[in-house]
Design a protein around this motif. Structure first.
Motif, PDB file in Angstrom:
ATOM      1  N   LYS A   1       0.823  -1.210   0.000  1.00 39.39           N
ATOM      2  CA  LYS A   1       0.000   0.000   0.000  1.00 39.39           C
ATOM      3  C   LYS A   1       0.857   1.259   0.000  1.00 39.39           C
ATOM      4  N   GLN A   2       2.041   1.171   0.609  1.00 41.75           N
ATOM      5  CA  GLN A   2       2.927   2.333   0.621  1.00 41.75           C
ATOM      6  C   GLN A   2       3.330   2.723  -0.801  1.00 41.75           C
ATOM      7  N   ALA A   3       3.519   1.715  -1.645  1.00 38.19           N
ATOM      8  CA  ALA A   3       3.879   1.994  -3.034  1.00 38.19           C
ATOM      9  C   ALA A   3       2.723   2.665  -3.769  1.00 38.19           C
ATOM     10  N   VAL A   4       1.504   2.285  -3.426  1.00 38.58           N
ATOM     11  CA  VAL A   4       0.330   2.921  -4.039  1.00 38.58           C
ATOM     12  C   VAL A   4       0.267   4.392  -3.632  1.00 38.58           C
ATOM     13  N   VAL A   5       0.471   4.659  -2.337  1.00 40.75           N
ATOM     14  CA  VAL A   5       0.448   6.045  -1.846  1.00 40.75           C
ATOM     15  C   VAL A   5       1.565   6.850  -2.498  1.00 40.75           C
ATOM     16  N   HIS A   6       2.745   6.259  -2.605  1.00 38.72           N
ATOM     17  CA  HIS A   6       3.878   6.927  -3.238  1.00 38.72           C
ATOM     18  C   HIS A   6       3.538   7.291  -4.686  1.00 38.72           C
ATOM     19  N   ALA A   7       2.929   6.363  -5.405  1.00 38.99           N
ATOM     20  CA  ALA A   7       2.547   6.616  -6.796  1.00 38.99           C
ATOM     21  C   ALA A   7       1.462   7.679  -6.890  1.00 38.99           C
ATOM     22  N   LEU A   8       0.545   7.673  -5.930  1.00 41.49           N
ATOM     23  CA  LEU A   8      -0.535   8.654  -5.913  1.00 41.49           C
ATOM     24  C   LEU A   8       0.025  10.062  -5.712  1.00 41.49           C
ATOM     25  N   VAL A   9       0.949  10.202  -4.770  1.00 35.27           N
ATOM     26  CA  VAL A   9       1.577  11.503  -4.526  1.00 35.27           C
ATOM     27  C   VAL A   9       2.405  11.929  -5.739  1.00 35.27           C
ATOM     28  N   THR A  10       3.152  10.986  -6.310  1.00 34.76           N
ATOM     29  CA  THR A  10       3.970  11.287  -7.485  1.00 34.76           C
ATOM     30  C   THR A  10       3.113  11.803  -8.630  1.00 34.76           C
ATOM     31  N   GLN A  11       1.983  11.144  -8.854  1.00 39.44           N
ATOM     32  CA  GLN A  11       1.084  11.544  -9.938  1.00 39.44           C
ATOM     33  C   GLN A  11       0.548  12.958  -9.712  1.00 39.44           C
ATOM     34  N   TRP A  12       0.133  13.249  -8.471  1.00 38.40           N
ATOM     35  CA  TRP A  12      -0.436  14.561  -8.178  1.00 38.40           C
ATOM     36  C   TRP A  12       0.618  15.660  -8.336  1.00 38.40           C
TER      37      TRP A  12
ATOM     38  N   GLN B   1       3.248  15.603 -10.165  1.00 40.59           N
ATOM     39  CA  GLN B   1       3.571  15.743 -11.585  1.00 40.59           C
ATOM     40  C   GLN B   1       2.545  16.621 -12.289  1.00 40.59           C
ATOM     41  N   ARG B   2       1.276  16.423 -11.959  1.00 41.63           N
ATOM     42  CA  ARG B   2       0.223  17.226 -12.585  1.00 41.63           C
ATOM     43  C   ARG B   2       0.299  18.683 -12.145  1.00 41.63           C
ATOM     44  N   VAL B   3       0.643  18.917 -10.897  1.00 40.82           N
ATOM     45  CA  VAL B   3       0.814  20.294 -10.421  1.00 40.82           C
ATOM     46  C   VAL B   3       1.969  20.957 -11.167  1.00 40.82           C
ATOM     47  N   ALA B   4       3.089  20.265 -11.291  1.00 41.00           N
ATOM     48  CA  ALA B   4       4.254  20.826 -11.981  1.00 41.00           C
ATOM     49  C   ALA B   4       3.932  21.127 -13.441  1.00 41.00           C
ATOM     50  N   GLU B   5       3.172  20.255 -14.077  1.00 42.55           N
ATOM     51  CA  GLU B   5       2.787  20.494 -15.473  1.00 42.55           C
ATOM     52  C   GLU B   5       1.888  21.715 -15.592  1.00 42.55           C
TER      53      GLU B   5
ATOM     54  N   ASN C   1      -1.422  34.753 -12.272  1.00 41.21           N
ATOM     55  CA  ASN C   1      -2.846  34.494 -12.064  1.00 41.21           C
ATOM     56  C   ASN C   1      -3.309  33.281 -12.865  1.00 41.21           C
ATOM     57  N   ASP C   2      -2.914  33.209 -14.137  1.00 37.27           N
ATOM     58  CA  ASP C   2      -3.319  32.076 -14.976  1.00 37.27           C
ATOM     59  C   ASP C   2      -2.714  30.777 -14.443  1.00 37.27           C
ATOM     60  N   GLN C   3      -1.460  30.852 -14.022  1.00 34.87           N
ATOM     61  CA  GLN C   3      -0.810  29.676 -13.450  1.00 34.87           C
ATOM     62  C   GLN C   3      -1.548  29.202 -12.198  1.00 34.87           C
ATOM     63  N   PHE C   4      -1.873  30.145 -11.332  1.00 34.25           N
ATOM     64  CA  PHE C   4      -2.560  29.834 -10.078  1.00 34.25           C
ATOM     65  C   PHE C   4      -3.901  29.156 -10.335  1.00 34.25           C
ATOM     66  N   ASN C   5      -4.645  29.661 -11.314  1.00 33.31           N
ATOM     67  CA  ASN C   5      -5.947  29.084 -11.636  1.00 33.31           C
ATOM     68  C   ASN C   5      -5.818  27.671 -12.185  1.00 33.31           C
ATOM     69  N   LEU C   6      -4.780  27.425 -12.976  1.00 31.14           N
ATOM     70  CA  LEU C   6      -4.558  26.081 -13.495  1.00 31.14           C
ATOM     71  C   LEU C   6      -4.177  25.117 -12.369  1.00 31.14           C
ATOM     72  N   VAL C   7      -3.289  25.558 -11.491  1.00 30.63           N
ATOM     73  CA  VAL C   7      -2.869  24.719 -10.375  1.00 30.63           C
ATOM     74  C   VAL C   7      -4.039  24.461  -9.431  1.00 30.63           C
ATOM     75  N   ALA C   8      -4.918  25.456  -9.282  1.00 31.59           N
ATOM     76  CA  ALA C   8      -6.080  25.297  -8.396  1.00 31.59           C
ATOM     77  C   ALA C   8      -6.919  24.094  -8.798  1.00 31.59           C
ATOM     78  N   GLN C   9      -6.970  23.798 -10.078  1.00 30.22           N
ATOM     79  CA  GLN C   9      -7.746  22.645 -10.543  1.00 30.22           C
ATOM     80  C   GLN C   9      -7.175  21.333 -10.017  1.00 30.22           C
ATOM     81  N   MET C  10      -5.880  21.322  -9.709  1.00 27.22           N
ATOM     82  CA  MET C  10      -5.242  20.121  -9.176  1.00 27.22           C
ATOM     83  C   MET C  10      -5.507  19.943  -7.680  1.00 27.22           C
ATOM     84  N   TYR C  11      -5.994  20.997  -7.029  1.00 26.30           N
ATOM     85  CA  TYR C  11      -6.285  20.960  -5.596  1.00 26.30           C
ATOM     86  C   TYR C  11      -7.774  20.765  -5.313  1.00 26.30           C
ATOM     87  N   GLU C  12      -8.599  21.165  -6.237  1.00 23.39           N
ATOM     88  CA  GLU C  12     -10.032  21.212  -5.972  1.00 23.39           C
ATOM     89  C   GLU C  12     -10.691  19.855  -6.171  1.00 23.39           C
TER      90      GLU C  12
END
Length: 221
Positions: A77-88, A90-94, A114-125
């Motif tokens: 399960k730790q590997a699943v959590v690690h992959a989940l965090v890695t994926q998130w 990565q999407r924030v960085a993109e 502002n545009d960057q912030f709005n795009l990143v916000a989608q990764m948090y919401e």
């Protein structure tokens, strides 16, 4: 001689990253979809029951897979959590990089932020389990390293963008400004969208005010 023999036959120790690495790297579309299904199921289980109660059995059941099928991709399960965090991360960085001035466009520095912030916000919401994952980032060494690497990547991207807008600014000050923007933006997004401890509009307005205070000295000659 006996001690030497036992030492030679002892299994080599694995590093934490090796223990958390996926068992196989999916390449075909069906395998990629299975991994995404596992990660979505894990996120839903974390949101519903918390990290403490997360098990591979729960994840597999939520994903509609057998535990054996899950183990084809993840050792625990730790590997699943690690992959989940890695994926998130990565999407924030993109999202951070998507509106970088090197991609073109006529944004000024505040529009870029502002545009960057709005795009990143989608990764948090509305991201199931994100609050619990963020709470564990500093507690688990492997996740902490992921976070540090991510912070460095985001800082580098933002710093190079700020240099585009303020080419004569001191490099050290630009890097400090970029890191502050990243950390503050993360805090405001967590408060507004993950933990919902403050009104969204207020947090977004506060973020813009902070950016303005940070970048203005860089733009002045």
């Amino acid at each position: 001689m006996k001690n030497r023999k036992n030492s030679a036959s002892a299994p080599a120790e694995t590093t934490p990253n090796e223990r958390l690495a996926p068992r196989r790297r999916p390449a075909q579309m069906r395998a990629l979809q299975t991994v995404d299904l596992v990660l979505e199921a894990a996120a839903s289980e974390i949101e519903r029951e918390g990290l403490d109660k997360l098990t591979t059995k729960r994840i597999a059941a939520a994903a509609g897979l057998s535990v054996g099928a899950l183990y084809e991709y993840f050792p625990n399960k730790q590997a699943v959590v690690h992959a989940l965090v890695t994926q998130w991360l990565q999407r924030v960085a993109e999202a951070v990089d998507e509106v970088h001035p090197r991609h073109g466009g006529s944004r000024d520095v505040m529009t870029y932020l502002n545009d960057q912030f709005n795009l990143v916000a989608q990764m948090y919401e509305d991201r199931p389990g994100l609050g619990a994952l963020i709470h564990t980032l500093d507690a688990v060494p492997e996740l902490s390293q992921l976070t540090r690497d991510h912070d460095d990547r985001v800082t580098s991207s933002v710093a190079s963008a700020l240099t585009h807008y303020a080419p004569h600014a001191d490099a050290a000050k630009v890097e400090t400004a970029a890191r502050c923007i990243g950390l503050l933006s993360h805090s405001f997004l967590c408060a507004a969208l993950v933990y919902r401890t403050a009104p969204r509009d207020l947090m977004f307005a506060n973020a813009r005010a902070c950016w303005l205070a940070i970048v203005t000295p860089l733009l002045m000659r």
